[in-house]
Design an enzyme around this catalytic site. Structure first.
Site, short mmCIF file in Angstrom:
data_model
loop_
_atom_site.label_atom_id
_atom_site.label_comp_id
_atom_site.label_asym_id
_atom_site.label_seq_id
_atom_site.Cartn_x
_atom_site.Cartn_y
_atom_site.Cartn_z
N HIS A 165 0.83 -1.21 0.00
CA HIS A 165 0.00 0.00 0.00
C HIS A 165 0.86 1.25 0.00
CE1 HIS A 165 -2.13 3.19 2.37
NE2 HIS A 165 -3.07 2.93 1.48
N GLU A 196 2.22 1.79 -3.46
CA GLU A 196 1.18 2.35 -4.33
C GLU A 196 1.12 3.88 -4.20
OE1 GLU A 196 -3.09 3.69 -3.73
OE2 GLU A 196 -2.93 1.61 -3.06
N HIS A 197 1.16 4.36 -2.97
CA HIS A 197 1.14 5.81 -2.74
C HIS A 197 2.33 6.49 -3.39
CE1 HIS A 197 -1.89 7.00 0.51
NE2 HIS A 197 -2.22 5.77 0.15
N GLU A 214 -3.94 8.26 7.53
CA GLU A 214 -4.94 7.42 6.87
C GLU A 214 -5.27 6.20 7.74
OE1 GLU A 214 -5.29 4.63 2.87
OE2 GLU A 214 -3.94 6.36 2.83
#
Length: 431
Positions: A67, A70-71, A142
């Site tokens: 993840h 991906e960012h 987040e």
């Protein structure tokens, strides 16, 4: 380029495996103005232990790194990629799941320009220790935000209950603590291993000329240099069929208790047509036992045990699987008992007849046919099937061939009580 025509759907799928190993699929849709493009790697949150490309020893990377990667892919030395898509009138996004990471855009114009942006930014990584440190604070916020969302905690709390060792029990984004250990070196190591074209699928659906688009992609890929394709050695711990925790309760700021019951699927590491049969059959079993036309739903809704939030789902991958049934409810214990009684009765006296199965098949086929009018649906579902050696367009012929015995077999994979768990979120303060 191979052409696969599906007579029952009047669709033609174009497919070719390029020299660098990239699988390209193109599905032209007549009458559509929008085109949806996804570039997806078979790399998700569960891929934390593996052998890096060109290395002999297995490594375990920090949780949440897929993840995190991906960012970071969207940030380049010359600016933010989202702005480039915006200039060309495209809406771009990305997501990381348990098993894959997808980068995507939709647009009605400048298709080739936007496709070029997508291919370039995914295939040209740029990470520095400075930008990685900056991102940790953003992702930590987040994670904290999701920790405050009751529905997310209910979903992941149920998964945590089900699994002893498998990394599917770890939040996709990791934790605030684990992401602190991520370095630029980690990101490059994961990128080099999992973002090779041979581990990826490019899928285009909508207003597209398949021959021209395939030529465009070939020219782009041959202009870039890649290492030779190699198999990826992933490693997963042994996992029992029993659940890790039978029952757990969490107190949060909710007005009404939230209940979820999880069913762990017995693991048999299937793929292809066998997996498609089990996935579709499992979904039909849940529909027939808990759907809106079932005795369970009618009784529970009329008695106020469940409300409009009631839902159920099945998730099946090569290395793990589970189903869930849940709802907001004022009486979690009664709902738990009713679900268990429904399952026990199904084991004792199989309630699904061929007539009911045929009715449900027609309903499911109708729903699927309507879904094929959505380029978003097709694009996001296609890679799940492709990465498990299935084809999205085999859904209807497989549904048509399903038998009552198929449903019984699927039910047996999650019917054992030792694989059942309950997770409940209750109000933090008593009224």
């Amino acid at each position: 380029m191979e052409k696969i025509h599906f007579d029952n759907l009047q669709e033609t799928l174009y497919n070719e495996t390029l020299e660098n190993g990239l699988e390209v699929y193109i599905l032209p849709k007549r009458g559509f103005s929008k085109t949806f493009v996804t570039f997806t790697t078979k790399y998700g949150s569960i891929d934390r232990t593996f052998k890096p490309r060109d290395k002999d020893e297995t490594v375990t990377v920090p949780d949440g790194i897929a993840h995190f990667l991906e960012h970071k892919m969207f940030e380049k030395e010359d600016g933010d990629v989202f702005q480039k898509f915006s200039v060309k009138g495209a809406s771009a996004n990305a997501y990381t799941s348990f098993t894959r990471t997808a980068y995507l855009f939709s647009a009605t114009d400048h298709l080739y320009d936007n496709t070029q942006i997508l291919l370039d930014f995914v295939q040209q990584p740029y990470f520095t220790e400075k930008t990685v440190e900056k991102e940790k604070g953003i992702i930590a916020q987040e994670i904290t935000m999701y920790d405050d969302q009751p529905d997310w905690r209910l979903y992941f709390g149920t998964i945590e209950n089900m699994f002893h060792n498998h990394p599917v029990k770890i939040d996709i984004a990791g934790t605030v603590e684990t992401i602190q250990d991520i370095t630029a070196e980690h990101l490059y190591e994961c990128y080099d291993t999992f973002y090779h074209p041979s581990n990826m699928v490019l899928f285009i659906v909508g207003a597209v000329d398949p021959e021209q688009m395939m030529d465009f992609i070939k020219n782009d890929q041959t202009s870039k240099t890649f290492s030779e394709p190699t198999d990826i050695a992933r490693s997963f711990p042994e996992e029992e069929n029993t659940v890790a925790i039978k029952k757990r309760t969490l107190k949060m700021d909710v007005l009404k208790p939230k209940f979820n019951m999880g069913f762990k699927v017995k693991q048999n590491h299937i793929e292809g047509s066998e997996m498609l049969i089990q996935e579709l059959a499992s979904g039909l079993v849940l529909d027939l036992l808990f759907g809106r036309t079932s005795k369970f739903y009618t009784s529970c809704y009329n008695e106020g045990i469940i409300d409009e939030s009631f839902s159920y789902e099945v998730t099946l991958e090569n290395d793990f699987g589970f189903a869930m049934v849940g709802s907001d409810t004022d009486d979690p214990e009664r709902l738990e008992m009713t679900i268990k009684d429904t399952l026990k009765l199904a084991k004792k006296e199989w309630p699904i007849t061929d007539i009911e199965l045929q009715r449900m098949k027609k309903k499911k086929i109708g729903q699927f046919m309507r879904s094929l009018n959505s380029t978003d649906f097709i694009a996001n579902q296609f890679t799940h099937y492709a990465f498990n050696n299935m084809n999205l367009f085999d859904v209807i012929p497989t549904l048509e061939k399903l038998t009552v015995q198929n449903l019984k077999d699927a039910f047996e994979t999650f019917a054992d009580e030792s694989g059942h768990t309950v997770f409940t979120i209750t109000p933090a303060e008593e009224k």
